[in-house]
Design a protein around this motif. Sequence first.
Motif, PDB file in Angstrom:
ATOM      1  N   ASN A  89       8.474 -10.338   3.817  1.00 39.32           N
ATOM      2  CA  ASN A  89       7.173 -11.013   3.935  1.00 39.32           C
ATOM      3  C   ASN A  89       6.126 -10.151   4.630  1.00 39.32           C
ATOM      4  N   SER A  90       6.588  -9.153   5.394  1.00 42.34           N
ATOM      5  CA  SER A  90       5.631  -8.290   6.112  1.00 42.34           C
ATOM      6  C   SER A  90       5.126  -7.134   5.254  1.00 42.34           C
ATOM      7  N   LEU A  91       5.749  -6.913   4.102  1.00 43.30           N
ATOM      8  CA  LEU A  91       5.362  -5.803   3.231  1.00 43.30           C
ATOM      9  C   LEU A  91       4.211  -6.225   2.322  1.00 43.30           C
ATOM     10  N   THR A  92       3.198  -5.362   2.232  1.00 48.34           N
ATOM     11  CA  THR A  92       1.994  -5.711   1.475  1.00 48.34           C
ATOM     12  C   THR A  92       1.960  -5.127   0.072  1.00 48.34           C
ATOM     13  N   ASP A  93       2.666  -4.041  -0.150  1.00 46.18           N
ATOM     14  CA  ASP A  93       2.679  -3.424  -1.478  1.00 46.18           C
ATOM     15  C   ASP A  93       3.727  -4.106  -2.346  1.00 46.18           C
ATOM     16  N   SER A  94       3.334  -4.540  -3.525  1.00 45.33           N
ATOM     17  CA  SER A  94       4.220  -5.345  -4.368  1.00 45.33           C
ATOM     18  C   SER A  94       5.431  -4.546  -4.846  1.00 45.33           C
ATOM     19  N   SER A  95       5.246  -3.255  -5.167  1.00 44.93           N
ATOM     20  CA  SER A  95       6.360  -2.442  -5.646  1.00 44.93           C
ATOM     21  C   SER A  95       7.401  -2.234  -4.554  1.00 44.93           C
ATOM     22  N   ILE A  96       6.949  -1.899  -3.368  1.00 46.09           N
ATOM     23  CA  ILE A  96       7.872  -1.697  -2.248  1.00 46.09           C
ATOM     24  C   ILE A  96       8.564  -3.010  -1.910  1.00 46.09           C
ATOM     25  N   ARG A  97       7.806  -4.092  -1.897  1.00 45.77           N
ATOM     26  CA  ARG A  97       8.376  -5.403  -1.569  1.00 45.77           C
ATOM     27  C   ARG A  97       9.458  -5.795  -2.572  1.00 45.77           C
TER      28      ARG A  97
ATOM     29  N   TYR B 128       1.956   7.355  -8.118  1.00 45.15           N
ATOM     30  CA  TYR B 128       0.611   6.809  -8.047  1.00 45.15           C
ATOM     31  C   TYR B 128      -0.186   7.314  -6.846  1.00 45.15           C
ATOM     32  N   GLY B 129       0.442   8.032  -5.937  1.00 47.52           N
ATOM     33  CA  GLY B 129      -0.257   8.464  -4.736  1.00 47.52           C
ATOM     34  C   GLY B 129      -0.197   7.373  -3.683  1.00 47.52           C
ATOM     35  N   LEU B 130       0.152   7.729  -2.488  1.00 51.20           N
ATOM     36  CA  LEU B 130       0.343   6.732  -1.442  1.00 51.20           C
ATOM     37  C   LEU B 130      -0.986   6.334  -0.812  1.00 51.20           C
ATOM     38  N   ASN B 131      -1.208   5.025  -0.717  1.00 49.66           N
ATOM     39  CA  ASN B 131      -2.371   4.540   0.026  1.00 49.66           C
ATOM     40  C   ASN B 131      -1.924   4.107   1.411  1.00 49.66           C
ATOM     41  N   THR B 132      -2.853   3.663   2.228  1.00 48.80           N
ATOM     42  CA  THR B 132      -2.548   3.298   3.608  1.00 48.80           C
ATOM     43  C   THR B 132      -1.530   2.167   3.683  1.00 48.80           C
ATOM     44  N   ASN B 133      -1.665   1.174   2.807  1.00 47.65           N
ATOM     45  CA  ASN B 133      -0.726   0.051   2.828  1.00 47.65           C
ATOM     46  C   ASN B 133       0.700   0.506   2.535  1.00 47.65           C
ATOM     47  N   GLU B 134       0.849   1.409   1.576  1.00 45.05           N
ATOM     48  CA  GLU B 134       2.184   1.893   1.227  1.00 45.05           C
ATOM     49  C   GLU B 134       2.817   2.680   2.376  1.00 45.05           C
ATOM     50  N   VAL B 135       2.030   3.537   2.994  1.00 40.61           N
ATOM     51  CA  VAL B 135       2.551   4.307   4.128  1.00 40.61           C
ATOM     52  C   VAL B 135       2.950   3.367   5.258  1.00 40.61           C
ATOM     53  N   ASN B 136       2.117   2.391   5.558  1.00 33.98           N
ATOM     54  CA  ASN B 136       2.441   1.430   6.620  1.00 33.98           C
ATOM     55  C   ASN B 136       3.681   0.617   6.272  1.00 33.98           C
ATOM     56  N   ASP B 137       3.824   0.255   5.008  1.00 35.90           N
ATOM     57  CA  ASP B 137       5.010  -0.499   4.577  1.00 35.90           C
ATOM     58  C   ASP B 137       6.282   0.334   4.765  1.00 35.90           C
ATOM     59  N   LEU B 138       6.203   1.614   4.434  1.00 35.07           N
ATOM     60  CA  LEU B 138       7.377   2.479   4.591  1.00 35.07           C
ATOM     61  C   LEU B 138       7.742   2.627   6.069  1.00 35.07           C
ATOM     62  N   LYS B 139       6.743   2.710   6.918  1.00 33.19           N
ATOM     63  CA  LYS B 139       7.001   2.794   8.355  1.00 33.19           C
ATOM     64  C   LYS B 139       7.624   1.488   8.869  1.00 33.19           C
TER      65      LYS B 139
END
Length: 339
Positions: free
Chosen positions: A49-57, A84-95
């Motif tokens: 629920n804390s992940l914002t990127d749909s693919s990562i989630r 697709y190139g990492l955006n800020t949300n994706e980097v934060n989700d990975l962290k």
Amino acid sequence: QSISIQAYDGKAWSSTAQTILCTDIPAPTVTSTATLTSAQTSAITTLVNSLTDSSIRTDVSKALTDGTISYGEMITILTDTEPYGLNTNEVNDLKTLVSSCKTNSFTSSYVYDITNKLVNGDTANASYVGGSATKTSIANLKANYTSGPVMDLLIQKWFYGNDTPYAGSCNSGASYVVSSTSLYGSSGQASVSDVNEYRGSDCYLMAALGSMAAVDPSSVNSMIVDNGNQTYGVRFYINGKETWVTVNSALATDTTGKLVFNQSSNLWADLIEKAYAQLASSGVLGSWRSTDNSYTSIAGGGADVITQLTGKNIVTYNSGTYNNSALQDYNFSDWMTLK
């Protein structure tokens, strides 16, 4: 897979590019039918629920149906962000994912450590050599420009072990050839006969490996994780903490096809020697060592390597302080349990 690499200084991309050949070895598929506890289910729900990127989630939710993210599943999570190139949300989700994996033990210590280095940074991320004398500049994970080729090289480095150390300084004609030999042989465990130093000036390391194999072969077996795709995780201890490196099964050979470094019919000692050279690029083997990803970076050393291999402390005995009788009475088979 051939990828084109350009340099980036924070403002602009270079006008020229370097082409590098990378090989993705398919990660093994692991199926589990584990039953989750209510605490595990709650932790997984909180993470997803804390992940914002749909693919990562989606990838994380699928991976955690059994409560564990495997080596192959983590590759899928990272690779799906790559094209697709990492955006800020994706980097934060990975962290967020890495932090949750540590808190909730969602993955093995090996997979956690290499993912943490890829996502949160490591000195080794500064460059990629892939066995050559030429360094390709990359960088720690960052939104907007750490994408495509750069992200792929980080995955190649930490998960596929394709950032092999430069061997040409020890043998000018050295090249890497994939080895089809077994990890331990028919015995299924490390043997002292597998240690046979040739070039590299790392006798201190090979002597320690030979001692481990002779005294406690299981201490060697516990260092290596077989990923099932011709890649291996190798564990060391730095400042008392586990640190892992991934190596592939390619070994440096000379122009006649002879191995340049350890001479063995089994892989384990060669892989640990290679992993130790790769670990040098993380800058953790001592301030006096080079941080180049090269076999010359591990030339020369002392008994402290035993601590880096086993996590055990060492005691140094000065031969001028003890008479022969005292040394003969000492049980050297106890070295593994020194504290």
